[in-house]
Design a protein around this motif. Sequence first.
Motif, mmCIF file in Angstrom:
data_model
loop_
_atom_site.group_PDB
_atom_site.id
_atom_site.type_symbol
_atom_site.label_atom_id
_atom_site.label_comp_id
_atom_site.label_asym_id
_atom_site.label_seq_id
_atom_site.Cartn_x
_atom_site.Cartn_y
_atom_site.Cartn_z
ATOM 1 N N ASP A 13 0.614 -1.133 -0.142
ATOM 2 C CA ASP A 13 0.217 0.110 -0.300
ATOM 3 C C ASP A 13 0.146 1.246 -0.010
ATOM 4 O O ASP A 13 0.651 2.523 0.357
ATOM 5 N N GLY A 14 1.980 1.127 -0.100
ATOM 6 C CA GLY A 14 3.400 1.841 -0.026
ATOM 7 C C GLY A 14 2.556 2.939 -2.092
ATOM 8 O O GLY A 14 2.495 2.222 -2.482
ATOM 9 N N VAL A 15 3.074 4.401 -2.291
ATOM 10 C CA VAL A 15 2.671 4.985 -2.924
ATOM 11 C C VAL A 15 4.085 5.189 -3.442
ATOM 12 O O VAL A 15 4.685 6.031 -3.197
ATOM 13 N N VAL A 16 4.203 5.599 -4.816
ATOM 14 C CA VAL A 16 5.592 5.778 -5.654
ATOM 15 C C VAL A 16 4.987 7.523 -6.727
ATOM 16 O O VAL A 16 3.751 7.718 -7.659
ATOM 17 N N LEU A 17 5.220 8.494 -6.534
ATOM 18 C CA LEU A 17 4.622 9.607 -7.386
ATOM 19 C C LEU A 17 5.447 9.987 -8.370
ATOM 20 O O LEU A 17 5.238 9.526 -9.294
ATOM 21 N N GLY A 18 6.792 9.880 -8.172
ATOM 22 C CA GLY A 18 8.187 10.348 -9.376
ATOM 23 C C GLY A 18 8.045 8.818 -10.016
ATOM 24 O O GLY A 18 7.935 8.639 -10.960
ATOM 25 N N ALA A 19 9.158 7.920 -9.533
ATOM 26 C CA ALA A 19 10.525 7.084 -9.514
ATOM 27 C C ALA A 19 10.753 6.507 -8.431
ATOM 28 O O ALA A 19 10.932 6.915 -7.385
ATOM 29 N N LEU A 20 11.283 5.372 -8.708
ATOM 30 C CA LEU A 20 11.912 4.587 -8.287
ATOM 31 C C LEU A 20 12.765 3.661 -8.676
ATOM 32 O O LEU A 20 13.452 3.566 -9.865
ATOM 33 N N ARG A 21 13.861 3.175 -7.791
ATOM 34 C CA ARG A 21 15.492 2.600 -8.185
ATOM 35 C C ARG A 21 16.179 1.898 -7.040
ATOM 36 O O ARG A 21 15.862 1.615 -6.267
ATOM 37 N N ARG B 194 14.636 3.038 -3.651
ATOM 38 C CA ARG B 194 14.351 4.929 -3.356
ATOM 39 C C ARG B 194 13.132 4.687 -4.253
ATOM 40 O O ARG B 194 12.834 4.961 -5.580
ATOM 41 N N ALA B 195 11.835 5.188 -3.163
ATOM 42 C CA ALA B 195 10.773 5.507 -3.807
ATOM 43 C C ALA B 195 10.718 7.392 -3.606
ATOM 44 O O ALA B 195 10.557 7.494 -2.114
ATOM 45 N N ASP B 196 10.968 8.028 -4.498
ATOM 46 C CA ASP B 196 10.868 9.279 -4.698
ATOM 47 C C ASP B 196 11.666 9.616 -3.683
ATOM 48 O O ASP B 196 13.475 9.673 -3.470
ATOM 49 N N ALA B 197 11.330 10.265 -1.836
ATOM 50 C CA ALA B 197 12.738 10.828 -0.866
ATOM 51 C C ALA B 197 12.897 9.888 -0.183
ATOM 52 O O ALA B 197 13.515 10.420 1.008
ATOM 53 N N ALA B 198 12.735 8.956 -0.667
ATOM 54 C CA ALA B 198 12.468 7.850 0.839
ATOM 55 C C ALA B 198 12.739 6.206 0.548
ATOM 56 O O ALA B 198 12.944 5.997 -0.339
ATOM 57 N N VAL B 199 13.850 6.360 1.052
ATOM 58 C CA VAL B 199 14.246 4.389 1.084
ATOM 59 C C VAL B 199 13.898 3.204 1.589
ATOM 60 O O VAL B 199 13.435 3.688 2.506
ATOM 61 N N ALA B 200 13.439 2.305 0.836
ATOM 62 C CA ALA B 200 12.613 1.428 1.423
ATOM 63 C C ALA B 200 13.083 -0.032 0.898
ATOM 64 O O ALA B 200 13.955 -0.310 0.454
ATOM 65 N N GLY B 201 12.842 -1.402 2.516
ATOM 66 C CA GLY B 201 14.103 -2.471 2.291
ATOM 67 C C GLY B 201 14.257 -2.695 3.403
ATOM 68 O O GLY B 201 14.349 -2.178 4.263
ATOM 69 N N PRO B 202 14.469 -3.708 3.522
ATOM 70 C CA PRO B 202 14.911 -4.751 1.946
ATOM 71 C C PRO B 202 13.876 -5.605 2.319
ATOM 72 O O PRO B 202 13.391 -6.031 2.794
ATOM 73 N N ALA C 81 3.572 2.440 -16.361
ATOM 74 C CA ALA C 81 5.091 2.380 -16.085
ATOM 75 C C ALA C 81 6.489 2.265 -17.121
ATOM 76 O O ALA C 81 6.476 0.598 -18.277
ATOM 77 N N VAL C 82 7.364 2.697 -16.891
ATOM 78 C CA VAL C 82 8.517 2.493 -18.766
ATOM 79 C C VAL C 82 9.472 2.168 -17.246
ATOM 80 O O VAL C 82 9.989 2.743 -16.073
ATOM 81 N N VAL C 83 9.461 0.788 -17.712
ATOM 82 C CA VAL C 83 10.851 0.284 -16.623
ATOM 83 C C VAL C 83 12.324 -0.310 -17.611
ATOM 84 O O VAL C 83 12.226 -0.446 -18.783
ATOM 85 N N GLU C 84 12.846 0.597 -17.146
ATOM 86 C CA GLU C 84 14.328 0.102 -17.452
ATOM 87 C C GLU C 84 15.281 -0.284 -16.844
ATOM 88 O O GLU C 84 15.787 -0.659 -15.668
ATOM 89 N N VAL C 85 16.032 -1.154 -17.825
ATOM 90 C CA VAL C 85 17.222 -2.208 -16.388
ATOM 91 C C VAL C 85 18.595 -2.337 -17.132
ATOM 92 O O VAL C 85 18.669 -2.407 -18.829
ATOM 93 N N ARG C 86 19.146 -1.901 -16.514
ATOM 94 C CA ARG C 86 21.094 -1.799 -17.144
ATOM 95 C C ARG C 86 21.531 -2.747 -16.873
ATOM 96 O O ARG C 86 22.194 -2.671 -15.837
ATOM 97 N N PRO C 87 21.362 -4.256 -17.309
ATOM 98 C CA PRO C 87 22.120 -4.966 -17.328
ATOM 99 C C PRO C 87 24.115 -4.944 -17.189
ATOM 100 O O PRO C 87 24.588 -3.494 -17.196
ATOM 101 N N LEU C 88 24.922 -5.500 -16.086
ATOM 102 C CA LEU C 88 25.987 -5.932 -15.693
ATOM 103 C C LEU C 88 26.504 -5.785 -16.724
ATOM 104 O O LEU C 88 26.519 -6.117 -17.767
#
Length: 283
Positions: A133-141, A255-263, A222-229
């Motif tokens: 039930d968390g929300v993301v306004l901008g982007a997550l990394r 990181r979702a917007d201005a907060a870090v979540a997890g692990p 949503a636009v999903v981008e994965v950068r392989p090693l």
Amino acid sequence: MATFATPDQLLVIIDPVARRTDGESVRIAKDVLSAGAAAKVCLPEGPEEFARVLARRGSRRPVVVGDDRALTRAVALLHRQRELAGCVLSMVPVGGALGVAQALGVPTGAVAAARAVLDGAERRLDLLVDDSDGVVLGALRIPPVPLAAQDEAALTEGGRPWLRTCQSVIRTLVPSRPSRTAAAPPPPGPARLRVEVDGVTLVDLDQPVEAVSVTPDTSGTAVVEVRPLSLGAEASPLEARGRTVTVSGADFRYRADAAVAGPVRRRTWTVREGALGLVLPRW
């Protein structure tokens, strides 16, 4: 698209971090809003009082004066109360961490943002909602992208303006002595993650990845981008669009917007089309 060219009943919620970091911008915003509409100004001292003020807004349109975290807090509260669809938010960005507000199209100057609150138009924006039930306004990394130094200072010291003064006094009183230089923590290494977009695997656990980003679009996806090693030759990013994104694998933070979540070991994000009503300039 609703417009707000006539005076409205406003509930101006001024975040405490904004009051402590940039009191002049807060004063300007309050003066402009009060001159242009019937505005009730509230000064909550913490998140709990912030939530109570927002819950008791009645028919007034809430205006958040603060940084990205204040805006995200308001959206998350309304979402959890299942009141987001019937509430239109406005924002005057004040503080250090304003990347999300800028990305959404909110003017960063106090006067311009306050004028947009009064004269702007409601726009419906897409959100990401996760399975907790968390929300993301901008982007997550993934892994979390660190905040810029000035943003980090605003978030960690904005609510404690005495901290830097105390540190300076202590440094003048305690004689300096040689000390071991602490090694900087190593940057996050490659991760082994499974990324699925609408049930289709974009990358699997056998392919180490350097970074994953998920950003809500304006088309209900949503636009999903994965950068392989990259080993030797640079690997091209993998891209996909979809309504549901699931990431799983070893424990990871994001990181979702201005907060870090997890692990966490698994998380699913779903696009909610037009879930957020935000007043923005009419252009």
